[in-house]
Write a protein that holds these residues in place. Structure first.
Motif, PDB file in Angstrom:
ATOM      1  N   SER A   1       0.946  -1.302   0.010  1.00  0.00           N
ATOM      2  CA  SER A   1       0.058   0.069  -0.087  1.00  0.00           C
ATOM      3  C   SER A   1       0.824   1.170  -0.022  1.00  0.00           C
ATOM      4  CB  SER A   1      -0.990  -0.120   1.232  1.00  0.00           C
ATOM      5  OG  SER A   1      -1.641   1.341   1.335  1.00  0.00           O
TER       6      SER A   1
ATOM      7  N   LEU B   1     -13.347  -1.698  -6.993  1.00  0.00           N
ATOM      8  CA  LEU B   1     -13.621  -2.274  -5.858  1.00  0.00           C
ATOM      9  C   LEU B   1     -15.084  -3.224  -5.924  1.00  0.00           C
ATOM     10  CD1 LEU B   1     -12.636   0.161  -3.055  1.00  0.00           C
ATOM     11  CD2 LEU B   1     -11.590  -1.730  -3.662  1.00  0.00           C
TER      12      LEU B   1
ATOM     13  N   LEU C   1     -14.766  -6.848  -7.037  1.00  0.00           N
ATOM     14  CA  LEU C   1     -14.163  -7.555  -5.986  1.00  0.00           C
ATOM     15  C   LEU C   1     -15.022  -7.882  -4.832  1.00  0.00           C
ATOM     16  CD1 LEU C   1     -10.589  -5.822  -6.203  1.00  0.00           C
ATOM     17  CD2 LEU C   1     -11.448  -8.066  -7.466  1.00  0.00           C
ATOM     18  N   ALA C   2     -15.879  -6.786  -4.621  1.00  0.00           N
ATOM     19  CA  ALA C   2     -16.491  -6.961  -3.117  1.00  0.00           C
ATOM     20  C   ALA C   2     -18.200  -7.593  -3.480  1.00  0.00           C
ATOM     21  CB  ALA C   2     -16.715  -5.594  -2.709  1.00  0.00           C
TER      22      ALA C   2
ATOM     23  N   SER D   1     -18.617 -10.357  -1.099  1.00  0.00           N
ATOM     24  CA  SER D   1     -18.651  -9.933   0.341  1.00  0.00           C
ATOM     25  C   SER D   1     -19.644  -9.069   0.705  1.00  0.00           C
ATOM     26  CB  SER D   1     -17.196  -9.363   0.658  1.00  0.00           C
ATOM     27  OG  SER D   1     -16.115 -10.132   0.355  1.00  0.00           O
TER      28      SER D   1
ATOM     29  N   SER E   1     -15.915  -6.803   6.752  1.00  0.00           N
ATOM     30  CA  SER E   1     -14.599  -7.093   6.212  1.00  0.00           C
ATOM     31  C   SER E   1     -13.711  -5.588   5.646  1.00  0.00           C
ATOM     32  CB  SER E   1     -14.715  -7.874   5.107  1.00  0.00           C
ATOM     33  OG  SER E   1     -15.526  -7.231   3.784  1.00  0.00           O
TER      34      SER E   1
ATOM     35  N   ILE F   1     -12.690  -5.232   2.656  1.00  0.00           N
ATOM     36  CA  ILE F   1     -13.189  -4.847   1.284  1.00  0.00           C
ATOM     37  C   ILE F   1     -14.715  -4.112   1.243  1.00  0.00           C
ATOM     38  CG2 ILE F   1     -14.399  -6.894   0.877  1.00  0.00           C
ATOM     39  CD1 ILE F   1     -13.233  -6.565  -2.250  1.00  0.00           C
TER      40      ILE F   1
ATOM     41  N   SER G   1     -14.159  -0.563   2.575  1.00  0.00           N
ATOM     42  CA  SER G   1     -13.528   0.239   1.767  1.00  0.00           C
ATOM     43  C   SER G   1     -14.623   0.791   0.713  1.00  0.00           C
ATOM     44  CB  SER G   1     -12.332  -0.596   0.792  1.00  0.00           C
ATOM     45  OG  SER G   1     -11.312  -1.112   1.576  1.00  0.00           O
ATOM     46  N   VAL G   2     -15.520  -0.377   0.212  1.00  0.00           N
ATOM     47  CA  VAL G   2     -16.608   0.105  -0.625  1.00  0.00           C
ATOM     48  C   VAL G   2     -17.600   1.221  -0.172  1.00  0.00           C
ATOM     49  CG1 VAL G   2     -18.681  -0.484  -1.801  1.00  0.00           C
ATOM     50  CG2 VAL G   2     -16.659  -1.759  -2.033  1.00  0.00           C
TER      51      VAL G   2
ATOM     52  N   ILE H   1      -7.239   0.041  -5.312  1.00  0.00           N
ATOM     53  CA  ILE H   1      -6.453  -1.146  -4.569  1.00  0.00           C
ATOM     54  C   ILE H   1      -5.796  -0.847  -3.234  1.00  0.00           C
ATOM     55  CG2 ILE H   1      -4.632  -2.625  -4.828  1.00  0.00           C
ATOM     56  CD1 ILE H   1      -6.954  -3.185  -6.830  1.00  0.00           C
TER      57      ILE H   1
ATOM     58  N   LEU I   1      -8.010  -0.673  -0.325  1.00  0.00           N
ATOM     59  CA  LEU I   1      -8.230  -1.650   0.251  1.00  0.00           C
ATOM     60  C   LEU I   1      -7.027  -2.464   1.024  1.00  0.00           C
ATOM     61  CD1 LEU I   1     -10.026  -4.242   0.398  1.00  0.00           C
ATOM     62  CD2 LEU I   1      -9.386  -4.838  -1.941  1.00  0.00           C
TER      63      LEU I   1
ATOM     64  N   GLU J   1      -7.020  -3.593   4.879  1.00  0.00           N
ATOM     65  CA  GLU J   1      -6.488  -5.005   5.235  1.00  0.00           C
ATOM     66  C   GLU J   1      -5.416  -5.013   6.370  1.00  0.00           C
ATOM     67  OE1 GLU J   1      -6.669  -8.891   5.572  1.00  0.00           O
ATOM     68  OE2 GLU J   1      -7.855  -7.782   4.084  1.00  0.00           O
TER      69      GLU J   1
END
Length: 322
Positions: free
Chosen positions: A27, A62, A65-66, A69, A195, A197, A200-201, A244, A247, A251
């Motif tokens: 990151s 995102l 990817l999410a 989740s 979570s 992600i 983040s969203v 990215i 996220l 994490e």
């Protein structure tokens, strides 16, 4: 017969921490080029419009990817919505707008210095607001790491350092650091339920929505100078950094906590300087190496394991001797 005792929680905790260090390192690497990229594009796209575009590109990365989740995450209640809205306002609306506005009027050097105060401010907020008192070792590590950055940014010259004067735009950048610190601290609490992600969203979604009205007005009434190079930089800032890197940062926070995660922010300016050497042909001087050494030594002190009492879950395995 004898019994071999294997501390499974110790193994799992070690793997969790190593993974946290790696994602935070990556990151920081991605964030390293953010100041240079923002400086490059600042005259091409109005700042709030650029912040909105960063948010939209980040969401485009995102959301796919999410999807799973988001379906499996707990239902949002009113308190959850308020917390995500606050995170979005602090970490996206305030942070992006203040950073992109400040970088238009401040040098990348001063912005890097002010950004480097993030670990110290985060640790201070944790101490006063959340009663999380840092150890003397961690406090010393933060100070040493910050000193290393000052050596690099001042090019080894004390006279150059004291000649840097703070302006209004620099005070706005201090607001940016405060907002980011609160964003990471609140995010750590939110991730006890959601979570990284999902966190983040939702925070990115709320923050972009708050920016949208003024961003649209600015896009209509302010001048643009959009080029192919601007598009490439925008893709980097939006998809890579906002998508990215955010996220990965969450994490790392979920694995290590906001205090340790903030410390890795001091590596980003180091990566930025290295990028300047690679892509702009700048040379590394002796003061660079001295500063880098202090930064890494300070981070090492911050991450040095404490002697706190550890709880463990023991698995007994029966072994037959013949």
């Amino acid at each position: 017969m004898r019994f071999v005792m294997i501390d499974m929680s110790k193994i799992e905790t070690k793997d969790l921490k190593i993974g946290g260090y790696l994602v935070l390192l990556l990151s920081s690497l991605l964030y390293g080029g953010n100041v240079v990229a923002a400086r490059f594009i600042s005259g091409d796209i109005p700042p709030i419009t650029l912040a909105v575009l960063r948010g939209l590109f980040g969401l485009l990365v995102l959301f796919p990817l999410a999807r799973r989740s988001l379906r499996q995450s707990p239902m949002l209640n009113r308190q959850d919505l308020l917390r995500f809205a606050l995170m979005g306002f602090l970490g996206i609306t305030v942070a992006y707008a203040s950073f992109l506005w400040s970088i238009q009027y401040s040098s990348a050097t001063i912005v890097s210095i002010i950004s480097a105060t993030n670990p110290a401010i985060t640790i201070t907020l944790l101490a006063f607001g959340w009663k999380v008192i840092p150890s003397k070792l961690r406090a010393s590590g933060i100070a040493l790491s910050f000193l290393g950055l000052l050596v690099v940014i001042a090019q080894g010259s004390f006279a150059r350092l004291i000649s840097l004067n703070l302006s209004t735009s620099d005070l706005v950048m201090l607001l940016n650091v405060l907002a980011v610190s609160l964003f990471t601290i609140i995010g750590q609490g939110v991730m006890t339920k959601f979570s990284p992600i999902v966190t983040s969203v939702y925070s990115l979604l709320f923050g972009t929505i708050f920016l949208l009205p003024y961003g649209i007005w600015e896009a209509v009434y302010k001048s643009w100078n959009f080029t192919g190079s601007s598009m490439l930089v925008l893709l980097y800032m939006g998809c890579v950094v906002t998508g990215i890197a955010v996220l990965l940062n969450f994490e790392g926070i979920s694995r290590l906590g906001s205090g340790k995660a903030a410390i890795f922010g001091n590596i980003s300016p180091v990566f930025g300087i290295l990028f300047a050497c690679i892509f702009l042909g700048e040379r590394l001087e002796l003061y660079h190496w001295a500063g880098f050494t202090l930064v890494l030594a300070g981070i090492g002190l911050c991450l040095w394991p404490s002697s706190a009492k550890k709880t463990s879950q023991i698995l007994h395995i029966e072994v037959t001797e013949r």
